[in-house]
Design a protein around this motif. Sequence first.
Motif, PDB file in Angstrom:
ATOM      1  N   LEU A  65     -51.434  30.936 -52.529  1.00  0.00           N
ATOM      2  CA  LEU A  65     -51.533  32.398 -52.614  1.00  0.00           C
ATOM      3  C   LEU A  65     -51.117  33.012 -51.287  1.00  0.00           C
ATOM      4  O   LEU A  65     -50.847  34.204 -51.205  1.00  0.00           O
ATOM      5  N   ASN A  88     -45.019  30.225 -59.509  1.00  0.00           N
ATOM      6  CA  ASN A  88     -45.810  30.814 -60.592  1.00  0.00           C
ATOM      7  C   ASN A  88     -46.331  29.722 -61.512  1.00  0.00           C
ATOM      8  O   ASN A  88     -47.492  29.728 -61.910  1.00  0.00           O
ATOM      9  N   VAL A  95     -53.224  39.901 -55.981  1.00  0.00           N
ATOM     10  CA  VAL A  95     -53.487  38.487 -55.659  1.00  0.00           C
ATOM     11  C   VAL A  95     -54.169  37.801 -56.844  1.00  0.00           C
ATOM     12  O   VAL A  95     -53.816  36.672 -57.221  1.00  0.00           O
ATOM     13  N   ALA A  96     -55.134  38.492 -57.452  1.00  0.00           N
ATOM     14  CA  ALA A  96     -55.834  37.908 -58.598  1.00  0.00           C
ATOM     15  C   ALA A  96     -54.845  37.608 -59.727  1.00  0.00           C
ATOM     16  O   ALA A  96     -54.910  36.552 -60.360  1.00  0.00           O
ATOM     17  N   ALA A  97     -53.924  38.529 -59.959  1.00  0.00           N
ATOM     18  CA  ALA A  97     -52.937  38.322 -61.026  1.00  0.00           C
ATOM     19  C   ALA A  97     -52.010  37.151 -60.687  1.00  0.00           C
ATOM     20  O   ALA A  97     -51.727  36.301 -61.534  1.00  0.00           O
ATOM     21  N   ARG A  98     -51.583  37.098 -59.422  1.00  0.00           N
ATOM     22  CA  ARG A  98     -50.692  36.003 -59.018  1.00  0.00           C
ATOM     23  C   ARG A  98     -51.395  34.662 -59.132  1.00  0.00           C
ATOM     24  O   ARG A  98     -50.774  33.649 -59.416  1.00  0.00           O
ATOM     25  N   SER A  99     -52.718  34.650 -58.913  1.00  0.00           N
ATOM     26  CA  SER A  99     -53.449  33.380 -58.958  1.00  0.00           C
ATOM     27  C   SER A  99     -53.419  32.783 -60.367  1.00  0.00           C
ATOM     28  O   SER A  99     -53.598  31.588 -60.544  1.00  0.00           O
ATOM     29  N   LEU A 100     -53.197  33.621 -61.374  1.00  0.00           N
ATOM     30  CA  LEU A 100     -53.115  33.109 -62.747  1.00  0.00           C
ATOM     31  C   LEU A 100     -51.715  32.616 -63.078  1.00  0.00           C
ATOM     32  O   LEU A 100     -51.486  32.070 -64.157  1.00  0.00           O
ATOM     33  N   GLY A 101     -50.785  32.870 -62.158  1.00  0.00           N
ATOM     34  CA  GLY A 101     -49.418  32.434 -62.403  1.00  0.00           C
ATOM     35  C   GLY A 101     -48.496  33.557 -62.869  1.00  0.00           C
ATOM     36  O   GLY A 101     -47.341  33.309 -63.202  1.00  0.00           O
ATOM     37  N   LEU A 102     -48.999  34.790 -62.895  1.00  0.00           N
ATOM     38  CA  LEU A 102     -48.119  35.901 -63.243  1.00  0.00           C
ATOM     39  C   LEU A 102     -47.100  36.101 -62.129  1.00  0.00           C
ATOM     40  O   LEU A 102     -47.425  35.956 -60.943  1.00  0.00           O
ATOM     41  N   SER A 103     -45.869  36.428 -62.487  1.00  0.00           N
ATOM     42  CA  SER A 103     -44.876  36.758 -61.477  1.00  0.00           C
ATOM     43  C   SER A 103     -45.234  38.135 -60.923  1.00  0.00           C
ATOM     44  O   SER A 103     -46.060  38.840 -61.477  1.00  0.00           O
ATOM     45  N   GLN A 117     -44.553  40.774 -63.528  1.00  0.00           N
ATOM     46  CA  GLN A 117     -45.578  40.776 -64.588  1.00  0.00           C
ATOM     47  C   GLN A 117     -46.866  41.410 -64.085  1.00  0.00           C
ATOM     48  O   GLN A 117     -47.512  42.170 -64.802  1.00  0.00           O
ATOM     49  N   PHE A 123     -59.917  42.228 -63.180  1.00  0.00           N
ATOM     50  CA  PHE A 123     -59.040  43.380 -63.412  1.00  0.00           C
ATOM     51  C   PHE A 123     -59.894  44.524 -63.961  1.00  0.00           C
ATOM     52  O   PHE A 123     -60.469  44.406 -65.035  1.00  0.00           O
TER      53      PHE A 123
END
Lengths: 219, 250
Positions: free
Chosen positions: B54, B77, A119-127, A130, B93
């Motif tokens: 989200l 995205n 979720v954190a990664a998606r929040s940055l816009g990563l697909s 990715q 991360f």
Amino acid sequence: MDLSEKLILILSGLPTTLAISILSFLLGFIIGLPLAFVRTYTSKPFQILVDGYEKVLRSVPEIVTMLFLYFGVGGIPAFRFPFKNSFFVATFALGLRSGANQSQVFRSAIRGIGEEQMVAARSLGLSRLQAVFHVMIPQTFIIATPGLGSEYALLVKDSSYSFILGVIDMMRRADTVRKTSLDTVFPYIATALLYILLTFPLATYLDSWGSRKKKELGL
Amino acid sequence: MADTVLECRNLWKIYGKITAVKDVSLEVKEGDIKLVFGPSGSGKSTLARCLAMLTTPTKGEVILTGENLTRSGVDLNKARARIGFVFQHIWLFHHLTALGNVELGLRQVLKLPKEEARERALQALREVKMEGWAEHYPAQMSGGQQQRVGIARALAMNPEIIILDEPTSSLDPELTGEVVDTLRDLAQKGTTMLVISHEMTFAREVADEMIFIDEGAIIERGPPELFFTNPTSERARRFMARLIKRTRRE
Ligand SMILES: Nc1ncnc2c1ncn2[C@@H]1O[C@H](COP(=O)(O)OP(=O)(O)OP(=O)(O)O)[C@@H](O)[C@H]1O
Ligand SMILES: [Mg+2]
């Protein structure tokens, strides 16, 4: 034959043992890592397929898979190449089973990381893809390292089954030494020690490296 | 009049029998600071996540500078990259350093060249006073430091709005101060923000509007003065009384 001659003969099978172990590990990796992600992130039909693959390969004894591939598949004229090659069949059969095992190792690692990192990664816009490559896979590796160490050890051990197909590995050499020298003790003890040497240090190292790294990163 | 950056219209989110968000409409204009608050389980996080797409809302619309994100065929995205998000439980991360955390989106989403991404990431870390920790991993930092990196990670993308979901609630009381200071800095720079928070001193200082949520629905909204002096609804009145008592004790 003195002891050193016997030992040298047994050792001459070592490269084959290692080759089967390492190649089947790599094949298992190539199969297992994607399966783990497919099992975690795709829809029901794919999940069922992956589950089926894992169940079958983990339940069937390696010997059965090997003999089936060698005689069954290899018996079909169109598949003589490469299935009449005993080295290939041994590696392939072990790799298929390792794929099932590694899929489970990776899957439980992914579960351990949890949905949050995704979720954190998606929040940055990563697909999603990715996020899998840049966030999930690196962490999955670290968590899976101890499990991969045990899997490697298992493959080194199980590579000895290839003996039944006539692959000339360490096991086969030991048996030859036993037959020609009529020494029924040394060849087996020496081989046992060599297997321990091939598996134990690396598996232990990976286990402690993985555990330490996990702790350091708070995974 | 300032332009609307992010808005939702008649937004619902239903999980089986639970209605987490119930017919919420709100609008955040450029430079606005909205403060959302309400009891635990009232649907604040769910609302925030719906606004950032989200999670997919069950019903209703989310609109980012005129683009309806709830329509099919929208590149979510791209949209998410324009909305900064700071998580209640931080969620850095684990395998990346502070710098790595901030760089990831710059490199992979904005496709900045290595040097430029690094510069911009360091700049963002500087803004939250964490540049000295660039090479440290999250596990080596305190919760407050981690959350500041979390803010830098969102900030570095240069988003049109930042949504912060209770950025201090998972921190020990003595660590909330440094994060609130960071938020104050953002407010001073005119950052468009939707903050979920129960830091009432902060709210009173910076919020343009406070929105009180209970059981998924907006119960009352208005300027801070309304809530601090004389909330209309009984529920808001009682909740404010509790919060103010707690703030005094701290
Ligand atoms: N993924 C989910 N599946 C099912 N129910 C959920 C899910 N996420 C949230 N809920 C439910 O929705 C309701 C609102 O939850 P939410 O986390 O949005 O509340 P909150 O106001 O952020 O609470 P808190 O102050 O404790 O963070 C709760 O009843 C919660 O159990
Ligand atoms: Mg919440």
